[in-house]
Design an enzyme around this catalytic site. Structure first.
Site, PDB file in Angstrom:
ATOM      1  N   HIS A   1      37.162 -35.428  24.973  1.00 32.87           N
ATOM      2  CA  HIS A   1      35.807 -35.851  25.322  1.00 32.87           C
ATOM      3  C   HIS A   1      35.740 -36.363  26.750  1.00 32.87           C
ATOM      4  O   HIS A   1      34.679 -36.356  27.374  1.00 32.87           O
ATOM      5  CB  HIS A   1      35.289 -36.863  24.307  1.00 32.87           C
ATOM      6  CG  HIS A   1      34.894 -36.193  23.032  1.00 32.87           C
ATOM      7  ND1 HIS A   1      35.709 -36.138  21.949  1.00 32.87           N
ATOM      8  CD2 HIS A   1      33.775 -35.491  22.714  1.00 32.87           C
ATOM      9  CE1 HIS A   1      35.120 -35.440  20.995  1.00 32.87           C
ATOM     10  NE2 HIS A   1      33.941 -35.042  21.426  1.00 32.87           N
TER      11      HIS A   1
ATOM     12  N   ASP B   1      36.072 -28.540  18.226  1.00 34.60           N
ATOM     13  CA  ASP B   1      36.801 -28.980  17.035  1.00 34.60           C
ATOM     14  C   ASP B   1      37.314 -27.805  16.220  1.00 34.60           C
ATOM     15  O   ASP B   1      38.433 -27.840  15.717  1.00 34.60           O
ATOM     16  CB  ASP B   1      35.888 -29.851  16.158  1.00 34.60           C
ATOM     17  CG  ASP B   1      35.851 -31.271  16.685  1.00 34.60           C
ATOM     18  OD1 ASP B   1      36.923 -31.802  16.995  1.00 34.60           O
ATOM     19  OD2 ASP B   1      34.744 -31.826  16.821  1.00 34.60           O
TER      20      ASP B   1
HETATM   21  C1  PEP Z   1      32.516 -29.313  19.201  1.00 35.03           C
HETATM   22  O1  PEP Z   1      33.357 -29.811  18.459  1.00 35.03           O
HETATM   23  O2  PEP Z   1      32.608 -28.156  19.649  1.00 35.03           O
HETATM   24  C2  PEP Z   1      31.339 -30.091  19.631  1.00 35.03           C
HETATM   25  C3  PEP Z   1      30.374 -29.525  20.301  1.00 35.03           C
HETATM   26  O3  PEP Z   1      31.305 -31.414  19.347  1.00 35.03           O
HETATM   27  P1  PEP Z   1      32.180 -32.519  20.115  1.00 35.03           P
HETATM   28  O4  PEP Z   1      32.799 -31.861  21.321  1.00 35.03           O
HETATM   29  O5  PEP Z   1      31.281 -33.628  20.466  1.00 35.03           O
HETATM   30  O6  PEP Z   1      33.206 -32.876  19.091  1.00 35.03           O
HETATM   31 MG    MG Z   2      32.872 -31.623  17.441  1.00 35.49          MG
END
Ligand code: PEP
Ligand code: MG
Length: 582
Positions: free
Chosen positions: A193, A459
């Site tokens: 993140h 994810d």
């Molecule tokens: C993902 O997992 O692709 C997503 C868009 O959510 P985040 O990156 O906030 O986990």
């Molecule tokens: Mg995600």
């Protein structure tokens, strides 16, 4: 010293050139000093004041923790407070100040060392946790005795490039984009993140650079190339010149895309693709319209927590959500309910440390476990829906049960508002993220209960390949263009379309120009991405033809390795689009 190049993982595109600002973990230095007899009372007083200040600091954290967490966590702070009266720590420190005539911090250090020695001798495993608490309180006490203030180390006086061992998302959110020209860290992966946030802030970043801090000194000029993942230390004039030209080429390219703002994202033969934005901060909503996007495909609401470090009330949330919905009206705004946990933990949301946080207490699991917190958010999103352009989605669904439970709580939240005669959009679309392999495999069934799917490849990739999105050691396995991920996307699209619902994609793959043509070939209906990349993706879409793309998508699904997919995608891009200056 000679120019040297280190390589890491390019996390956020762009080139930064500037002085290095090293963020090092502060090491406490405690040295013995003899205190004249007449100053002993003052030294004892200094210690007493530090105890009071530490107690105030602990109570403050305790108060925040109480609002948010299970009682067990808040109890830790009771233990910390009781340590401030522990004779082994407090009385002994006083005794040493008096008898040895030494400074308070050194006296305390000795008491702490004795504590540690005693615990080690007892050899009781369970006491180790207690020792962690003792050290934690001891460190705070020493900081107060020394008059050290915990300040935000990320606040720069003059612009520079931030170098750190690691950055948490909550550190990153506090970065000042006018002062932080670029970021490089020793840890981290492309899907972390932190990487996502640097992209949102438009700060060039490289993560996963081994031995970065040891190789560079404060203020030395460095270059960060966020596209290639290169970090150049002590560059020669020639190298600086070359990178300055690159910066200029990127700026020219971005400038050339400006006229696209008012044009639709549509292929040469008229197929319209919806391009949406991912945003983390409410203030980004205004930019979304300005860059010519079709709306917000992912509003990561948990950043309301992370930026303020406290639980936003229902009204605060409603105000923020309403502001975004109003700004974007009539374009859609998709609020994803809190995705806390994993690597996104507000400093004061004290939850148990887990061995595998991404496989643990996270996202919808936290929300279902804390219905009061969840309901407040659902009320706030419903309140914001009155303009008719709000969509809601649940993160990290992995069982049908979770989805049904979340929907049940949503229905309760609706009923509560109806009773209070608070208006909201009865037709508000409700969707879910497809980001676990379990959700993909169940997508035929899940599709019957939602109005849309949004695939989260950040994810989905980590769970499919069993490779932590933020772990450098396995970053060679973590590829969002892995054939296994493509096949999971294709299955989700197939099941979603069979049930008559649209399937979007909001993971980082949507922000990767290399993947755009493939994703459209796989019939993904909309792409939601970092706002900074949207003009470039729109440019790709306006350069291609839709006819024949589905066949290419099917062809890609027959490939067996990441390298093959990458090569295939690069060829497609080259065939349609002029060179991109990264
Ligand atoms: C993902 O997992 O692709 C997503 C868009 O959510 P985040 O990156 O906030 O986990
Ligand atoms: Mg995600």
């Amino acid at each position: 010293m000679m120019e040297r190049s280190l390589s890491g993982i390019g996390a956020s595109q762009g080139v930064a050139i500037g002085p290095a600002r090293l963020i090092a973990e502060r090491v406490l230095v405690v040295k013995p000093r003899t205190i004249p007899l007449k100053n002993i009372p003052a030294e004892l007083e200094r210690f007493a004041r530090a105890i009071e200040q530490t107690a105030v600091a602990i109570k403050k954290i305790q108060l925040k923790a109480n609002k948010l967490t299970a009682t067990h966590q808040a109890e830790i702070f009771e233990v910390h407070l009781s340590l401030l009266q522990d004779p082994m720590l407090v009385d002994r420190t006083r005794e040493y100040i008096r008898t040895q005539r030494i400074n308070a911090d050194y006296a305390l250090l000795q008491a702490l060392q004795e504590y540690q020695k005693l615990f080690n001798e007892l050899g009781d495993e369970t006491l180790q946790d207690r020792l962690v608490d003792v050290k934690d309180v001891g460190k705070r006490l020493i900081e107060f005795i020394q008059g050290y203030k915990r300040t935000n180390p990320f606040k720069f006086q003059t612009p520079g490039i931030l170098l750190a061992h690691n950055l948490t998302p909550s550190d990153t959110i506090h970065l000042d984009r006018n002062k932080v020209l670029g970021v490089a860290t020793e840890l981290g992966g492309i899907g972390s993140h932190t990487a996502i946030l640097t992209r949102a802030l438009g700060i060039p970043a490289v993560v996963g650079v081994p031995r970065l801090l040891a190789s560079c000194s404060e203020n030395e000029t460095i270059i960060v190339n966020g596209a290639s993942g290169e970090v150049v230390l002590r560059p020669k004039q020639k190298t600086i010149h070359r990178y300055t030209l690159k910066q200029q080429a990127i700026a020219r390219f971005e400038h050339s895309l400006r006229p696209l703002v008012d044009l639709p994202a549509q292929t040469r033969d008229g197929k319209r693709i919806h391009l949406l934005c991912n945003i983390e901060l409410p203030e980004e909503a205004a930019d979304v319209k300005a860059i010519g996007a079709d709306g917000i495909g992912l509003f990561r609401t948990e950043y309301l927590f992370l930026s303020k470090n406290k639980l936003p009330s229902e009204m605060t949330q409603a105000t923020e959500y309403l502001k975004a919905a109003k700004t974007l009206k009539p374009l859609p705004v998709t609020f994803r309910t809190f995705d806390l946990g994993g690597d996104k933990l507000p400093a004061d949301l004290v939850v148990e440390r887990e061995d595998n946080p991404f496989l643990g207490y996270r996202a919808i699991r936290v929300s279902l476990d804390k219905p009061r917190l969840f309901k407040a958010q659902l009320h706030a999103i419903l309140r914001a829906s009155i303009h008719g352009n709000v969509r809601l989605m649940f993160p990290m669904i992995s069982t049908l049960q979770e989805l049904l439970e979340a929907k049940e709580l949503l229905e309760e939240a609706r009923e509560e508002l109806r009773k209070k005669k608070i208006p909201f959009d009865e037709q508000m679309p409700v969707g879910m993220m497809v980001e676990t392999p379990a959700a993909v495999m169940l997508s035929d069934e899940l599709a019957r209960h939602v109005d849309f799917f949004s695939i989260g490849t950040n994810d989905l990739t980590q769970y499919a390949l069993a490779a932590d999105r933020g772990n450098l050691q396995v970053s060679h396995i973590y590829n969002q263009l892995d054939p296994s991920v493509l096949r999971l996307i294709a299955l989700t699209v197939k099941n979603g379309h069979a049930a008559g619902i649209p399937v979007g994609l909001c993971g980082n793959l949507a922000s990767d120009p290399l993947a755009t043509i493939l994703l459209i070939g796989l019939e993904v209906d909309d792409l939601s991405m970092a706002p900074s990349i949207l003009p470039e993706i729109k440019n790709i879409i306006r350069s291609i033809s839709w006819r024949g793309l589905r066949a290419l998508g099917r062809q890609a699904l027959r490939l067996n390795s990441y390298e093959e997919v990458r090569h295939f995608a690069a060829q497609l891009l080259e065939q349609w689009v002029e060179e991109i200056p990264y």
